[in-house]
Scaffold this motif. Structure first.
Motif, PDB file in Angstrom:
ATOM      1  N   GLY A 137     -26.844  41.803 -18.935  1.00  0.00           N
ATOM      2  CA  GLY A 137     -27.981  41.182 -18.281  1.00  0.00           C
ATOM      3  C   GLY A 137     -27.556  40.098 -17.294  1.00  0.00           C
ATOM      4  O   GLY A 137     -26.479  39.504 -17.432  1.00  0.00           O
ATOM      5  N   LEU A 138     -28.390  39.844 -16.324  1.00  0.00           N
ATOM      6  CA  LEU A 138     -28.109  38.804 -15.338  1.00  0.00           C
ATOM      7  C   LEU A 138     -27.991  37.438 -16.011  1.00  0.00           C
ATOM      8  O   LEU A 138     -27.154  36.623 -15.635  1.00  0.00           O
ATOM      9  CB  LEU A 138     -29.184  38.784 -14.252  1.00  0.00           C
ATOM     10  CG  LEU A 138     -28.963  37.841 -13.077  1.00  0.00           C
ATOM     11  CD1 LEU A 138     -27.628  38.126 -12.376  1.00  0.00           C
ATOM     12  CD2 LEU A 138     -30.112  37.954 -12.080  1.00  0.00           C
ATOM     13  N   SER A 139     -28.795  37.203 -17.047  1.00  0.00           N
ATOM     14  CA  SER A 139     -28.709  35.920 -17.757  1.00  0.00           C
ATOM     15  C   SER A 139     -27.347  35.768 -18.443  1.00  0.00           C
ATOM     16  O   SER A 139     -26.806  34.662 -18.513  1.00  0.00           O
ATOM     17  CB  SER A 139     -29.835  35.778 -18.778  1.00  0.00           C
ATOM     18  OG  SER A 139     -29.740  36.791 -19.748  1.00  0.00           O
ATOM     19  N   THR A 140     -26.766  36.862 -18.914  1.00  0.00           N
ATOM     20  CA  THR A 140     -25.422  36.820 -19.504  1.00  0.00           C
ATOM     21  C   THR A 140     -24.402  36.419 -18.454  1.00  0.00           C
ATOM     22  O   THR A 140     -23.489  35.637 -18.721  1.00  0.00           O
ATOM     23  CB  THR A 140     -25.057  38.197 -20.102  1.00  0.00           C
ATOM     24  OG1 THR A 140     -26.001  38.504 -21.126  1.00  0.00           O
ATOM     25  CG2 THR A 140     -23.650  38.215 -20.670  1.00  0.00           C
TER      26      THR A 140
ATOM     27  N   TYR B 170     -22.732  40.484 -11.016  1.00  0.00           N
ATOM     28  CA  TYR B 170     -23.631  41.259 -11.873  1.00  0.00           C
ATOM     29  C   TYR B 170     -23.564  42.750 -11.522  1.00  0.00           C
ATOM     30  O   TYR B 170     -23.431  43.599 -12.403  1.00  0.00           O
ATOM     31  CB  TYR B 170     -25.054  40.719 -11.717  1.00  0.00           C
ATOM     32  CG  TYR B 170     -26.119  41.507 -12.411  1.00  0.00           C
ATOM     33  CD1 TYR B 170     -26.143  41.645 -13.789  1.00  0.00           C
ATOM     34  CD2 TYR B 170     -27.138  42.115 -11.663  1.00  0.00           C
ATOM     35  CE1 TYR B 170     -27.140  42.368 -14.423  1.00  0.00           C
ATOM     36  CE2 TYR B 170     -28.141  42.831 -12.288  1.00  0.00           C
ATOM     37  CZ  TYR B 170     -28.135  42.965 -13.667  1.00  0.00           C
ATOM     38  OH  TYR B 170     -29.120  43.680 -14.289  1.00  0.00           O
TER      39      TYR B 170
ATOM     40  N   TYR C 235     -24.950  34.581 -15.697  1.00  0.00           N
ATOM     41  CA  TYR C 235     -25.111  33.149 -15.391  1.00  0.00           C
ATOM     42  C   TYR C 235     -24.592  32.265 -16.530  1.00  0.00           C
ATOM     43  O   TYR C 235     -23.931  31.263 -16.288  1.00  0.00           O
ATOM     44  CB  TYR C 235     -26.580  32.820 -15.101  1.00  0.00           C
ATOM     45  CG  TYR C 235     -26.974  33.096 -13.681  1.00  0.00           C
ATOM     46  CD1 TYR C 235     -26.547  32.268 -12.646  1.00  0.00           C
ATOM     47  CD2 TYR C 235     -27.768  34.191 -13.356  1.00  0.00           C
ATOM     48  CE1 TYR C 235     -26.907  32.512 -11.329  1.00  0.00           C
ATOM     49  CE2 TYR C 235     -28.128  34.449 -12.044  1.00  0.00           C
ATOM     50  CZ  TYR C 235     -27.695  33.610 -11.040  1.00  0.00           C
ATOM     51  OH  TYR C 235     -28.040  33.866  -9.742  1.00  0.00           O
ATOM     52  N   ARG C 236     -24.889  32.634 -17.755  1.00  0.00           N
ATOM     53  CA  ARG C 236     -24.432  31.852 -18.907  1.00  0.00           C
ATOM     54  C   ARG C 236     -22.902  31.785 -18.944  1.00  0.00           C
ATOM     55  O   ARG C 236     -22.310  30.732 -19.171  1.00  0.00           O
ATOM     56  CB  ARG C 236     -24.996  32.474 -20.192  1.00  0.00           C
ATOM     57  CG  ARG C 236     -24.858  31.643 -21.420  1.00  0.00           C
ATOM     58  CD  ARG C 236     -25.621  32.205 -22.628  1.00  0.00           C
ATOM     59  NE  ARG C 236     -25.590  33.647 -22.791  1.00  0.00           N
ATOM     60  CZ  ARG C 236     -26.600  34.476 -22.485  1.00  0.00           C
ATOM     61  NH1 ARG C 236     -27.732  33.999 -22.006  1.00  0.00           N
ATOM     62  NH2 ARG C 236     -26.488  35.776 -22.664  1.00  0.00           N
TER      63      ARG C 236
ATOM     64  N   ARG D  80     -21.363  29.564 -16.163  1.00  0.00           N
ATOM     65  CA  ARG D  80     -21.378  28.149 -16.570  1.00  0.00           C
ATOM     66  C   ARG D  80     -20.240  27.853 -17.554  1.00  0.00           C
ATOM     67  O   ARG D  80     -19.554  26.844 -17.438  1.00  0.00           O
ATOM     68  CB  ARG D  80     -22.725  27.767 -17.174  1.00  0.00           C
ATOM     69  CG  ARG D  80     -23.803  27.507 -16.159  1.00  0.00           C
ATOM     70  CD  ARG D  80     -25.054  26.897 -16.791  1.00  0.00           C
ATOM     71  NE  ARG D  80     -25.610  27.694 -17.870  1.00  0.00           N
ATOM     72  CZ  ARG D  80     -26.458  28.705 -17.713  1.00  0.00           C
ATOM     73  NH1 ARG D  80     -26.855  29.051 -16.505  1.00  0.00           N
ATOM     74  NH2 ARG D  80     -26.912  29.374 -18.753  1.00  0.00           N
TER      75      ARG D  80
ATOM     76  N   ASP E 134     -24.955  37.545  -8.105  1.00  0.00           N
ATOM     77  CA  ASP E 134     -25.510  38.895  -7.943  1.00  0.00           C
ATOM     78  C   ASP E 134     -24.414  39.939  -7.722  1.00  0.00           C
ATOM     79  O   ASP E 134     -24.480  41.038  -8.271  1.00  0.00           O
ATOM     80  CB  ASP E 134     -26.517  38.937  -6.799  1.00  0.00           C
ATOM     81  CG  ASP E 134     -27.801  38.204  -7.133  1.00  0.00           C
ATOM     82  OD1 ASP E 134     -28.166  38.150  -8.325  1.00  0.00           O
ATOM     83  OD2 ASP E 134     -28.450  37.685  -6.198  1.00  0.00           O
TER      84      ASP E 134
END
Length: 160
Positions: A58-61, A47, A63-64, A67, A44
């Protein structure tokens, strides 16, 4: 979408892909933020910082890419007693962490004793240690002072 102002590509200057993935300016920004962070960031926090530079990320970007960076060995995941993962950029030397249970302060340290223990394990058992996860927990100097203890005296009577 207009890219942010240019940033210095510090990972791979001439390559445009890493592990068959395109190296994007969003990835560059995220990795730069992790590298320049003072302390350990959670997803967070990363982000929020990234959105200041890339408002449409995006937050998903995030996290991806966390990883991906972990899998590439560029960052390390840490559990610092807060119920979620923190991340730090992997720098040359191995270090460990002390976590103050009262104020949450994280102190990084390295130890010759731990280095010798690792070498002894490798020699004695014929293994190759590729990573060490060791975290000490307790009270930092400031919290001990507030409580009226002195770390050099050892544990207080009530802690024994």
């Amino acid at each position: 979408m207009t890219p942010p102002p240019p940033v210095v590509l510090f990972v791979v200057k001439m390559k445009t892909t890493i592990n068959k993935r395109r190296w994007t300016w969003q990835r560059e920004v995220l990795l730069r933020l992790l590298r320049e962070a003072r302390g350990h960031l959670d997803a967070d926090e990363l982000y929020r910082k990234a959105r200041e530079i890339c408002p449409h990320i995006g937050l998903s970007t995030v996290y991806r890419n966390l990883r991906l960076f972990r899998d590439l060995g560029l960052i390390k995941e840490l559990q610092l007693g807060e119920g979620h993962t923190h991340y730090e950029f992997v720098r040359g030397g191995e270090h460990q962490h002390f976590l103050c249970r009262r104020c949450g302060r994280v102190i990084e340290f390295s130890s010759l004793s731990l280095k010798r223990l690792r070498e002894e394990l490798e020699l004695k058992h014929g293994v190759k240690v590729e990573g060490v996860e060791l975290r000490f927990e307790g009270l930092c100097r400031d919290c001990l002072k507030e409580r009226g203890d002195d770390a050099r005296q050892g544990p207080s009577r009530k802690d024994r």
